[in-house]
Design a protein around this motif. Structure first.
Motif, PDB file in Angstrom:
ATOM      1  N   ASN A 200     149.585 111.306  61.424  1.00 38.45           N
ATOM      2  CA  ASN A 200     149.160 110.577  62.607  1.00 38.45           C
ATOM      3  C   ASN A 200     150.172 109.477  62.928  1.00 38.45           C
ATOM      4  N   PHE A 201     149.884 108.723  63.961  1.00 40.44           N
ATOM      5  CA  PHE A 201     150.834 107.707  64.429  1.00 40.44           C
ATOM      6  C   PHE A 201     150.957 106.562  63.420  1.00 40.44           C
ATOM      7  N   SER A 202     149.857 106.165  62.801  1.00 41.17           N
ATOM      8  CA  SER A 202     149.906 105.054  61.850  1.00 41.17           C
ATOM      9  C   SER A 202     150.755 105.404  60.634  1.00 41.17           C
ATOM     10  N   ASP A 203     150.602 106.639  60.135  1.00 43.89           N
ATOM     11  CA  ASP A 203     151.409 107.051  58.989  1.00 43.89           C
ATOM     12  C   ASP A 203     152.891 107.077  59.337  1.00 43.89           C
TER      13      ASP A 203
ATOM     14  N   GLU B  97     154.355 105.269  61.554  1.00 44.07           N
ATOM     15  CA  GLU B  97     154.815 103.886  61.704  1.00 44.07           C
ATOM     16  C   GLU B  97     155.067 103.238  60.338  1.00 44.07           C
ATOM     17  N   ASP B  98     154.240 103.582  59.352  1.00 42.44           N
ATOM     18  CA  ASP B  98     154.436 103.025  58.008  1.00 42.44           C
ATOM     19  C   ASP B  98     155.712 103.545  57.359  1.00 42.44           C
TER      20      ASP B  98
ATOM     21  N   ASP C 293     161.624  98.735  58.543  1.00 38.96           N
ATOM     22  CA  ASP C 293     161.891  97.678  59.519  1.00 38.96           C
ATOM     23  C   ASP C 293     163.294  97.107  59.373  1.00 38.96           C
TER      24      ASP C 293
END
Length: 477
Positions: free
Chosen positions: A295-298, A300-301, A305
């Motif tokens: 999913n999107f959250s995974d 993003e993690d 950065d």
């Protein structure tokens, strides 16, 4: 014989006559010496016989279809009767007859034998003909309306795309027409081009009138067929094909590719296929199933950065710092040299700063003259023989628009200068109009404009400071 030949020539001009005049000719040949009255009586009898036979003969069936057909016998009878009646009303007023000695021809004998056996009724009312004419006049309007929306370029695009893909849905999705057409409109237009002869003919005529450059541009936009994409997909994705590669592909398969294809167009389409993973050696990774769906959250993690931050470029920062220092140094030098430039400008324009004395409160400086204000109240205007004022503005320039007493400048006890307008025209102070009967405060370096004459009002700051100091001492007492 001359009259007979004349009658025969007249008969040849009027065309075939299967009418009642054939019977009249046969009666004339049977009784060669009969008079004109007998001919008219026989004609009247034949008309009565035809009217009696009207009830027994069934009504002729007519089709309502819009077709161009030949005239039937009854219509030929009516036209021939109309022509014979107009010819009978000639200059002589006598109907030409056949000579008694002349014999009828074989065609005339056939007409005489056929006419009594099948009496023909008169033609019915012309109502159906009128309806057919109305339908005929309405049909071209619909055709022109349909052709007005579909441009010849659209028709050519549609034909080329259908010939390439054989699928109207793909044509609707892949072709960019001059306006937005729905899938149904595209289907109807294609069927009209196939089966409607009127629309097809008009469309073909319009497409033939297109410029060759426009036709070439339309052909370059033709969709790629499945055969063409299959040949392009064989070119490897890891290779770096050049224009010569696609040109060789065109030479090896001339029948498979469209006639307007070029090596550059093939290269562009191949790059598009490579972008969407449509080549043979490319595979699309399937999405994970079950609990491993990303999913999107995974996602993003998983992003680091630290990699997203811009790397610090020390060389660039040093160059920017040096440039900033250089600009600031130039600004300081200009600020220090500002008074030198002011002196240079005043010497060129002749507008040097006035030398105030102990009696001058302010100066109204123009382009040509300077007016010194040495009293607390002065009048501005145009001097005449009967009117004497303190400041004559006519010395500066054309003052015929200025009133004889245009305004008054006063100095108050607190050290403020005010100008009051007493003329008909407005006085502009720093661009703001001061109308008749109004007043405005004047400050140092104020621009006073009176009827296109401009002045700068300069105040003796030292003297005004002394006046304000004295006013402040007097006020508490």
């Amino acid at each position: 014989m001359t009259r007979g030949t004349g009658r025969t020539a007249q008969r040849g001009r009027s065309g075939p006559r299967w009418d009642w005049m054939g019977l009249l000719d046969s009666s004339l040949m049977a009784s060669g010496t009969a008079s004109r009255s007998e001919d008219e009586e026989s004609l009247a009898g034949q008309k009565r016989a035809s009217s009696q036979a009207l009830g027994t003969i069934p009504k002729r069936r007519s089709s309502s279809r819009f077709i161009k057909r030949k005239k039937f016998d009854d219509e030929l009878v009516e036209s021939s009767l109309a022509k014979s009646s107009t010819r009978a009303k000639g200059a002589s007023g006598v109907e030409p007859g056949r000579c008694s000695g002349s014999e009828p021809s074989s065609s005339e004998k056939k007409k005489v034998s056929k006419t009594p056996s099948t009496p023909v009724p008169p033609s019915p009312a012309p109502a159906p003909g009128l309806t057919k004419r109305v339908k005929k006049s309405k049909q071209p309007l619909q055709v022109t309306k349909d052709l007005g929306r579909w441009k010849p370029a659209d028709d050519l695009l549609l034909i080329n795309a259908v010939l390439q893909t054989n699928d109207l849905t793909s044509v609707h999705l892949g072709v960019k027409f001059s306006c937005r057409f729905t899938l149904r409109e595209v289907q109807e237009r294609w069927y009209a081009l196939l089966y409607d002869p009127v629309i097809s003919k008009l469309a073909c005529q319009a497409m033939r009138q297109l410029h060759p450059e426009a036709i070439a541009a339309i052909q370059s936009k033709a969709l790629f067929s499945k055969t063409e994409e299959q040949l392009l997909s064989k070119v490897g994705s890891t290779s770096q094909p050049t224009l010569e590669t696609f040109q060789d592909l065109l030479h090896r398969h001339p029948d498979a590719f469209y006639l307007a294809r070029t090596a550059k167009a093939l290269q562009a389409h191949w790059q598009l296929m490579k972008q969407y993973y449509l080549l043979e050696d490319q595979t699309v990774q399937p999405l994970p199933k079950g609990d491993q769906v990303l999913n999107f959250s995974d996602a993003e993690d998983l992003i680091d950065d630290s990699k997203l931050k811009d790397m610090r470029d020390e060389v660039l920062e040093h160059e920017l710092t040096v440039a900033d220092r250089r600009q600031k140094r130039e600004i300081r030098q200009l600020e220090q040299e500002l008074h030198k430039w002011q002196v240079l400008v005043d010497s060129i324009t002749g507008m040097s700063s006035p030398d105030f004395d102990n009696q001058t409160l302010a100066v109204l400086r123009g382009r040509m003259v300077r007016y010194l204000m040495r009293s607390r109240e002065i009048t501005l205007g145009r001097a005449t023989k009967d009117n004497q004022i303190d400041v004559d503005l006519s010395l500066e320039g054309p003052a015929w628009k200025i009133s004889r007493k245009q305004g008054v400048i006063k100095l108050k006890n607190n050290g403020d200068f005010f100008i009051a307008n007493e003329g008909r025209r407005p006085i502009y102070i720093d661009g703001r109009p001061v109308l008749c009967g109004s007043k405005w405060r004047l400050s140092n370096n104020s621009v006073v404009e009176i009827a296109s004459l401009r002045f700068v009002f300069l105040i003796n700051q030292d003297l005004i400071a002394l006046i304000r100091a004295e006013a402040a001492k007097i006020t508490p007492q």
